[in-house]
Design a protein around this motif. Sequence first.
Motif, PDB file in Angstrom:
ATOM      1  N   HIS A 162      39.858  46.552  34.686  1.00  0.00           N
ATOM      2  CA  HIS A 162      41.213  46.018  34.523  1.00  0.00           C
ATOM      3  C   HIS A 162      41.389  44.727  35.313  1.00  0.00           C
ATOM      4  CE1 HIS A 162      43.341  49.961  33.159  1.00  0.00           C
ATOM      5  NE2 HIS A 162      42.191  49.766  32.552  1.00  0.00           N
ATOM      6  N   GLY A 163      42.016  43.742  34.681  1.00  0.00           N
ATOM      7  CA  GLY A 163      42.287  42.478  35.354  1.00  0.00           C
ATOM      8  C   GLY A 163      43.407  42.607  36.376  1.00  0.00           C
ATOM      9  N   SER A 164      43.497  41.623  37.265  1.00  0.00           N
ATOM     10  CA  SER A 164      44.545  41.637  38.297  1.00  0.00           C
ATOM     11  C   SER A 164      45.025  40.233  38.635  1.00  0.00           C
ATOM     12  CB  SER A 164      44.020  42.316  39.567  1.00  0.00           C
ATOM     13  OG  SER A 164      42.919  41.601  40.106  1.00  0.00           O
ATOM     14  N   GLY A 165      44.753  39.276  37.763  1.00  0.00           N
ATOM     15  CA  GLY A 165      45.196  37.915  38.007  1.00  0.00           C
ATOM     16  C   GLY A 165      44.073  37.004  38.477  1.00  0.00           C
ATOM     17  N   LEU A 166      44.185  35.722  38.119  1.00  0.00           N
ATOM     18  CA  LEU A 166      43.201  34.717  38.505  1.00  0.00           C
ATOM     19  C   LEU A 166      43.841  33.677  39.415  1.00  0.00           C
ATOM     20  CD1 LEU A 166      41.600  33.971  34.997  1.00  0.00           C
ATOM     21  CD2 LEU A 166      40.746  35.573  36.740  1.00  0.00           C
ATOM     22  N   LEU A 167      43.003  32.928  40.093  1.00  0.00           N
ATOM     23  CA  LEU A 167      43.439  31.738  40.822  1.00  0.00           C
ATOM     24  C   LEU A 167      43.034  30.536  39.974  1.00  0.00           C
ATOM     25  CD1 LEU A 167      42.422  32.638  44.496  1.00  0.00           C
ATOM     26  CD2 LEU A 167      44.716  32.615  43.500  1.00  0.00           C
ATOM     27  N   GLY A 168      43.933  30.144  39.068  1.00  0.00           N
ATOM     28  CA  GLY A 168      43.569  29.096  38.121  1.00  0.00           C
ATOM     29  C   GLY A 168      42.613  29.644  37.092  1.00  0.00           C
ATOM     30  N   ASP A 169      41.321  29.358  37.266  1.00  0.00           N
ATOM     31  CA  ASP A 169      40.300  29.934  36.400  1.00  0.00           C
ATOM     32  C   ASP A 169      39.237  30.682  37.203  1.00  0.00           C
ATOM     33  OD1 ASP A 169      39.125  27.828  37.666  1.00  0.00           O
ATOM     34  OD2 ASP A 169      38.429  26.804  35.844  1.00  0.00           O
ATOM     35  N   ARG A 170      39.545  30.950  38.476  1.00  0.00           N
ATOM     36  CA  ARG A 170      38.576  31.615  39.361  1.00  0.00           C
ATOM     37  C   ARG A 170      38.947  33.077  39.591  1.00  0.00           C
ATOM     38  NH1 ARG A 170      38.685  30.306  44.187  1.00  0.00           N
ATOM     39  NH2 ARG A 170      40.598  29.038  44.281  1.00  0.00           N
ATOM     40  N   VAL A 171      37.921  33.878  39.812  1.00  0.00           N
ATOM     41  CA  VAL A 171      38.115  35.297  40.111  1.00  0.00           C
ATOM     42  C   VAL A 171      38.422  35.449  41.598  1.00  0.00           C
ATOM     43  CG1 VAL A 171      36.967  37.534  40.249  1.00  0.00           C
ATOM     44  CG2 VAL A 171      36.629  36.078  38.235  1.00  0.00           C
ATOM     45  N   PRO A 172      39.613  35.953  41.969  1.00  0.00           N
ATOM     46  CA  PRO A 172      39.957  36.129  43.382  1.00  0.00           C
ATOM     47  C   PRO A 172      39.306  37.394  43.957  1.00  0.00           C
ATOM     48  CG  PRO A 172      41.767  36.838  42.015  1.00  0.00           C
ATOM     49  CD  PRO A 172      40.725  36.305  41.076  1.00  0.00           C
ATOM     50  N   PRO A 173      39.391  37.583  45.276  1.00  0.00           N
ATOM     51  CA  PRO A 173      38.715  38.727  45.918  1.00  0.00           C
ATOM     52  C   PRO A 173      39.118  40.091  45.359  1.00  0.00           C
ATOM     53  CG  PRO A 173      39.349  37.124  47.574  1.00  0.00           C
ATOM     54  CD  PRO A 173      39.947  36.648  46.284  1.00  0.00           C
ATOM     55  N   LEU A 174      40.407  40.297  45.077  1.00  0.00           N
ATOM     56  CA  LEU A 174      40.847  41.602  44.575  1.00  0.00           C
ATOM     57  C   LEU A 174      40.176  41.935  43.252  1.00  0.00           C
ATOM     58  CD1 LEU A 174      42.840  43.993  45.046  1.00  0.00           C
ATOM     59  CD2 LEU A 174      44.461  42.756  43.597  1.00  0.00           C
ATOM     60  N   LEU A 175      40.120  40.966  42.345  1.00  0.00           N
ATOM     61  CA  LEU A 175      39.484  41.183  41.050  1.00  0.00           C
ATOM     62  C   LEU A 175      37.969  41.263  41.197  1.00  0.00           C
ATOM     63  CD1 LEU A 175      39.701  41.530  38.043  1.00  0.00           C
ATOM     64  CD2 LEU A 175      39.934  39.050  37.798  1.00  0.00           C
ATOM     65  N   ALA A 176      37.409  40.469  42.094  1.00  0.00           N
ATOM     66  CA  ALA A 176      35.959  40.521  42.330  1.00  0.00           C
ATOM     67  C   ALA A 176      35.541  41.900  42.812  1.00  0.00           C
ATOM     68  CB  ALA A 176      35.560  39.453  43.347  1.00  0.00           C
ATOM     69  N   SER A 177      36.383  42.531  43.627  1.00  0.00           N
ATOM     70  CA  SER A 177      36.077  43.874  44.104  1.00  0.00           C
ATOM     71  C   SER A 177      35.978  44.859  42.946  1.00  0.00           C
ATOM     72  CB  SER A 177      37.161  44.324  45.093  1.00  0.00           C
ATOM     73  OG  SER A 177      36.930  45.635  45.537  1.00  0.00           O
ATOM     74  N   ARG A 178      36.872  44.741  41.975  1.00  0.00           N
ATOM     75  CA  ARG A 178      36.815  45.610  40.795  1.00  0.00           C
ATOM     76  C   ARG A 178      35.551  45.342  39.977  1.00  0.00           C
ATOM     77  NH1 ARG A 178      43.056  45.555  38.362  1.00  0.00           N
ATOM     78  NH2 ARG A 178      44.117  46.022  40.345  1.00  0.00           N
ATOM     79  N   LEU A 179      35.242  44.076  39.786  1.00  0.00           N
ATOM     80  CA  LEU A 179      34.049  43.723  38.998  1.00  0.00           C
ATOM     81  C   LEU A 179      32.771  44.169  39.695  1.00  0.00           C
ATOM     82  CD1 LEU A 179      35.253  40.181  37.905  1.00  0.00           C
ATOM     83  CD2 LEU A 179      34.827  42.113  36.362  1.00  0.00           C
ATOM     84  N   ASP A 180      32.723  44.036  41.013  1.00  0.00           N
ATOM     85  CA  ASP A 180      31.551  44.478  41.763  1.00  0.00           C
ATOM     86  C   ASP A 180      31.375  45.993  41.681  1.00  0.00           C
ATOM     87  OD1 ASP A 180      30.987  41.879  42.489  1.00  0.00           O
ATOM     88  OD2 ASP A 180      31.983  42.018  44.439  1.00  0.00           O
ATOM     89  N   ARG A 181      32.496  46.710  41.706  1.00  0.00           N
ATOM     90  CA  ARG A 181      32.427  48.173  41.564  1.00  0.00           C
ATOM     91  C   ARG A 181      31.876  48.535  40.193  1.00  0.00           C
ATOM     92  NH1 ARG A 181      31.618  52.961  42.507  1.00  0.00           N
ATOM     93  NH2 ARG A 181      33.186  54.491  43.127  1.00  0.00           N
ATOM     94  N   ALA A 182      32.339  47.857  39.161  1.00  0.00           N
ATOM     95  CA  ALA A 182      31.840  48.113  37.813  1.00  0.00           C
ATOM     96  C   ALA A 182      30.369  47.742  37.691  1.00  0.00           C
ATOM     97  CB  ALA A 182      32.675  47.326  36.795  1.00  0.00           C
ATOM     98  N   LEU A 183      29.970  46.637  38.327  1.00  0.00           N
ATOM     99  CA  LEU A 183      28.559  46.236  38.312  1.00  0.00           C
ATOM    100  C   LEU A 183      27.673  47.309  38.931  1.00  0.00           C
ATOM    101  CD1 LEU A 183      28.672  42.449  39.269  1.00  0.00           C
ATOM    102  CD2 LEU A 183      27.502  43.423  37.275  1.00  0.00           C
ATOM    103  N   GLY A 184      28.143  47.884  40.037  1.00  0.00           N
ATOM    104  CA  GLY A 184      27.368  48.942  40.679  1.00  0.00           C
ATOM    105  C   GLY A 184      27.180  50.137  39.769  1.00  0.00           C
ATOM    106  N   LEU A 185      28.235  50.525  39.066  1.00  0.00           N
ATOM    107  CA  LEU A 185      28.135  51.645  38.130  1.00  0.00           C
ATOM    108  C   LEU A 185      27.203  51.300  36.976  1.00  0.00           C
ATOM    109  CD1 LEU A 185      31.910  52.656  37.912  1.00  0.00           C
ATOM    110  CD2 LEU A 185      30.128  53.768  39.255  1.00  0.00           C
ATOM    111  N   TRP A 186      27.331  50.089  36.441  1.00  0.00           N
ATOM    112  CA  TRP A 186      26.506  49.663  35.302  1.00  0.00           C
ATOM    113  C   TRP A 186      25.028  49.624  35.689  1.00  0.00           C
ATOM    114  CZ3 TRP A 186      23.392  45.375  34.342  1.00  0.00           C
ATOM    115  CH2 TRP A 186      23.021  45.184  33.004  1.00  0.00           C
ATOM    116  N   ARG A 187      24.723  49.081  36.860  1.00  0.00           N
ATOM    117  CA  ARG A 187      23.336  48.997  37.305  1.00  0.00           C
ATOM    118  C   ARG A 187      22.736  50.380  37.542  1.00  0.00           C
ATOM    119  NH1 ARG A 187      24.818  44.077  41.430  1.00  0.00           N
ATOM    120  NH2 ARG A 187      24.442  42.344  39.966  1.00  0.00           N
ATOM    121  N   ALA A 188      23.535  51.294  38.112  1.00  0.00           N
ATOM    122  CA  ALA A 188      23.035  52.643  38.366  1.00  0.00           C
ATOM    123  C   ALA A 188      22.704  53.351  37.054  1.00  0.00           C
ATOM    124  CB  ALA A 188      24.074  53.441  39.159  1.00  0.00           C
TER     125      ALA A 188
END
Length: 331
Positions: A162-188
């Motif tokens: 789920h998205g949580s907002g961008l800083l212009g066109d950049r992924v901010p820390p809150l959204l990066a945390s979600r994406l990193d969590r999903a990456l960990g699940l996907w890699r496992a």
Amino acid sequence: MILLAVGVVLLGVFVLRFRGDRRRFGNGVLLLLGLLCVGGALVSSGAEGSGSQVLVLLVLALSPLLVLALAGLLMLNGVVMLRREGIRPANLLSLGLGLALLVPYVLLVAAFAARWVVLGTVLVAVVLVASYLGFLLVAFLLYSLVYGWTTRAEGAIAIVVHGSGLLGDRVPPLLASRLDRALGLWRADSARGAAPLLVVSGGKGSDERIAEAVAMGAYLEEHGVPADAVLREDRSTTTRENLLFSKYLLAQRGIDHGVVLVTSNFHVLRTAMLARAVGLDAQVIGAPTARYYLPSALLREYVGVLAERKWFTIAACGVLAALPLAVAVAA
């Protein structure tokens, strides 16, 4: 013994409902009621008086102290939020609530000292409503922890972020945390030979240059996810739309189960409840959030849960507020 039996029954019903569908807020209410009854029974076993009397005395004695402690913590967190995030309405929530919690007690002391019967009656009504809302808040916080601790995501067919907002066109820390969590699940899961489909969900806000899903997809691809493993849902602007539009895209791929939703840890329970409401067979996994941000975020989630059940909440609060007024009139 009666109080203990009631507590055991409530906990048993909680277990059955939890095994059937853990995405219900009522589970948290049953869990808290069961624990209170069992705790009151255990305490009363070594104290004079019945279990129900001891439970009532404990609640009456501890409630003011807990409320005062909560008020102090909320005000402290509010100051931290304002320093780190700036002055915005959302950042004033914890500070404002902390101050609001003190008001009834200050007025109650004043009414007692001045013997203002009418004001005292009104304040008793306020305290009853506040106690009810406080009970629901504790149930929400407790069950958020239980749901987060017990949800597993291995073997997912699809992972929706789920998205949580961008800083212009950049992924901010809150959204990066979600994406990193999903990456960990996907890699496992990929390491076990069953790579799930990744769905990034989020439209374009008025202050954003691109849709959240576009930036999120690029982030995942930069971190090693193949382009054909990422599906973009770029229309949603709310959590409910995240779920509905993602459900539609997954259905087009023939996926109607084995779905894991990834959001921030404070948002897990309400997202699970919304997924149940829209008929999406999915469980929710939380990503880490800065600790100073959690109290305000959890309060917003709690208010969101009440808002989704606003008529029931209004009716319950109305009945509780009317009780002391009715007793005063009858007397």
